[in-house]
Design an enzyme around this catalytic site. Structure first.
Site, PDB file in Angstrom:
ATOM      1  N   ARG A 140      45.109  57.719  95.949  1.00 27.55           N
ATOM      2  CA  ARG A 140      44.475  58.055  96.952  1.00 27.55           C
ATOM      3  C   ARG A 140      43.134  57.121  96.513  1.00 27.55           C
ATOM      4  O   ARG A 140      42.129  57.099  97.477  1.00 27.55           O
ATOM      5  CB  ARG A 140      44.787  59.278  97.437  1.00 27.55           C
ATOM      6  N   GLY A 141      42.717  57.268  95.361  1.00 31.52           N
ATOM      7  CA  GLY A 141      41.614  57.214  94.832  1.00 31.52           C
ATOM      8  C   GLY A 141      40.659  55.417  94.885  1.00 31.52           C
ATOM      9  O   GLY A 141      39.310  55.989  95.448  1.00 31.52           O
ATOM     10  N   ASP A 176      40.360  54.596  82.759  1.00 34.97           N
ATOM     11  CA  ASP A 176      39.659  55.563  82.232  1.00 34.97           C
ATOM     12  C   ASP A 176      41.475  55.799  81.097  1.00 34.97           C
ATOM     13  O   ASP A 176      40.517  54.512  80.363  1.00 34.97           O
ATOM     14  CB  ASP A 176      40.534  57.174  82.685  1.00 34.97           C
ATOM     15  N   ASN A 221      46.156  54.913  80.666  1.00 35.33           N
ATOM     16  CA  ASN A 221      47.542  55.131  80.286  1.00 35.33           C
ATOM     17  C   ASN A 221      48.439  54.744  81.317  1.00 35.33           C
ATOM     18  O   ASN A 221      50.018  54.063  81.729  1.00 35.33           O
ATOM     19  CB  ASN A 221      47.643  56.766  80.088  1.00 35.33           C
ATOM     20  N   LYS A 232      36.148  53.157  82.395  1.00 34.86           N
ATOM     21  CA  LYS A 232      35.529  54.289  80.748  1.00 34.86           C
ATOM     22  C   LYS A 232      35.889  54.350  79.697  1.00 34.86           C
ATOM     23  O   LYS A 232      37.148  54.124  79.293  1.00 34.86           O
ATOM     24  CB  LYS A 232      36.021  55.006  81.727  1.00 34.86           C
ATOM     25  N   ARG A 264      35.777  63.268  97.836  1.00 33.50           N
ATOM     26  CA  ARG A 264      36.631  62.115  98.069  1.00 33.50           C
ATOM     27  C   ARG A 264      35.432  61.387  99.335  1.00 33.50           C
ATOM     28  O   ARG A 264      35.207  60.184  99.637  1.00 33.50           O
ATOM     29  CB  ARG A 264      38.211  61.513  98.294  1.00 33.50           C
TER      30      ARG A 264
HETATM   31  P1  IMP Z   1      44.001  57.265  83.316  1.00 33.75           P
HETATM   32  O1  IMP Z   1      45.427  57.235  83.221  1.00 33.75           O
HETATM   33  O2  IMP Z   1      43.658  58.156  82.252  1.00 33.75           O
HETATM   34  O3  IMP Z   1      43.530  55.287  83.045  1.00 33.75           O
HETATM   35  O4  IMP Z   1      43.369  57.233  84.814  1.00 33.75           O
HETATM   36  C1  IMP Z   1      44.026  57.140  86.030  1.00 33.75           C
HETATM   37  C2  IMP Z   1      43.395  57.809  87.366  1.00 33.75           C
HETATM   38  O5  IMP Z   1      42.891  58.738  86.874  1.00 33.75           O
HETATM   39  C3  IMP Z   1      42.333  57.153  87.966  1.00 33.75           C
HETATM   40  O6  IMP Z   1      43.200  56.145  88.791  1.00 33.75           O
HETATM   41  C4  IMP Z   1      42.169  57.838  88.878  1.00 33.75           C
HETATM   42  O7  IMP Z   1      42.251  58.571  89.617  1.00 33.75           O
HETATM   43  C5  IMP Z   1      41.970  59.644  87.749  1.00 33.75           C
HETATM   44  N1  IMP Z   1      40.697  59.787  86.271  1.00 33.75           N
HETATM   45  C6  IMP Z   1      39.760  59.353  86.010  1.00 33.75           C
HETATM   46  N2  IMP Z   1      38.349  59.467  85.676  1.00 33.75           N
HETATM   47  C7  IMP Z   1      37.841  59.951  86.688  1.00 33.75           C
HETATM   48  C8  IMP Z   1      37.163  60.850  87.158  1.00 33.75           C
HETATM   49  O8  IMP Z   1      36.459  60.449  86.504  1.00 33.75           O
HETATM   50  N3  IMP Z   1      36.963  61.013  88.159  1.00 33.75           N
HETATM   51  C9  IMP Z   1      38.142  61.274  89.350  1.00 33.75           C
HETATM   52  N4  IMP Z   1      39.336  60.850  88.865  1.00 33.75           N
HETATM   53  C10 IMP Z   1      39.330  60.491  87.758  1.00 33.75           C
HETATM   54 MG    MG Z   2      43.016  56.486  91.319  1.00 33.73          MG
END
Ligand code: IMP
Ligand code: MG
Length: 180
Positions: A45-46, A105, A108, A133, A167
């Site tokens: 949903r982000g 982030d 993964n 990040k 959100r």
């Molecule tokens: P990744 O797989 O670690 O790149 O992160 C995937 C998902 O984690 C992102 O699409 C976000 O929905 C959530 N996420 C990562 N960091 C944050 C943050 O600082 N705030 C809120 N959601 C986050």
């Molecule tokens: Mg997301």
């Protein structure tokens, strides 16, 4: 004054709007001369608020679609396991695909989604993220359109949540927990 639970404003409404306008311009420039149909895909949903603002800054014909991937659950660390909760309605074969994310982030989750969509033979696949990040990256992600690099903080607002909350906050703030 930030919302309770957020202790600092990282990006104001106005700063976000400036970033979105710039990204829209870059994306428009990139796809302007393509003869393929553009499909802009938001990961729910982000990305829903960012996607809504971004598509209005892209001056090319397009269709939009959404996909829901489960990643974090209610944790703040990505496990790296992804599951398609809701798939696309549209075929992306032989189309230009632009994936829109709120934040990358560890990478993964996203790297697995990209890999899966590449298997569906798009004409091209590009990635746009509002926030990046880089210090936490574990899996490689080639970002084509990047809003802004941010430090290793958990951020909320403008579509980003902490356990589904915040959100609707119109700016992006740093999460500091319920007691603050
Ligand atoms: P990744 O797989 O670690 O790149 O992160 C995937 C998902 O984690 C992102 O699409 C976000 O929905 C959530 N996420 C990562 N960091 C944050 C943050 O600082 N705030 C809120 N959601 C986050
Ligand atoms: Mg997301």
């Amino acid at each position: 004054m930030p919302e309770q639970g957020l202790n600092a404003v990282l990006l104001s409404k106005e700063q976000i709007a400036g970033i979105v306008t710039r990204l829209g311009r870059e994306i428009t420039e990139c796809y302007r001369d393509s003869d393929k149909e553009l499909v802009v895909i938001g990961l729910l949903r982000g990305s829903f608020i960012f996607m809504a603002d971004l598509v209005r800054e892209i001056r090319c014909p397009m269709i939009t679609d959404f996909m829901t991937i489960s990643s974090y659950g209610n944790e703040t660390i990505s496990s790296g396991d992804v599951k398609v909760v809701m798939d696309l309605d549209e075929s992306i074969a032989d189309r230009d695909v632009l994936m829109v994310e709120d934040i990358i982030d560890t990478g993964n989750t996203f790297s697995k989604v990209v890999h899966m969509l590449e298997g569906r033979s798009p004409a091209s696949l590009r990635i746009c993220t509002l926030l990046n990040k880089p210090s936490r990256r574990k899996a490689e992600v080639n970002i084509d359109f990047c809003g802004i690099d941010i430090p290793d903080e958990f951020v909320c607002g403008y579509g980003l949540d902490h356990i589904q909350k915040y959100r609707n906050v119109p700016y992006i703030g740093i999460y500091c927990g319920p007691e603050n």
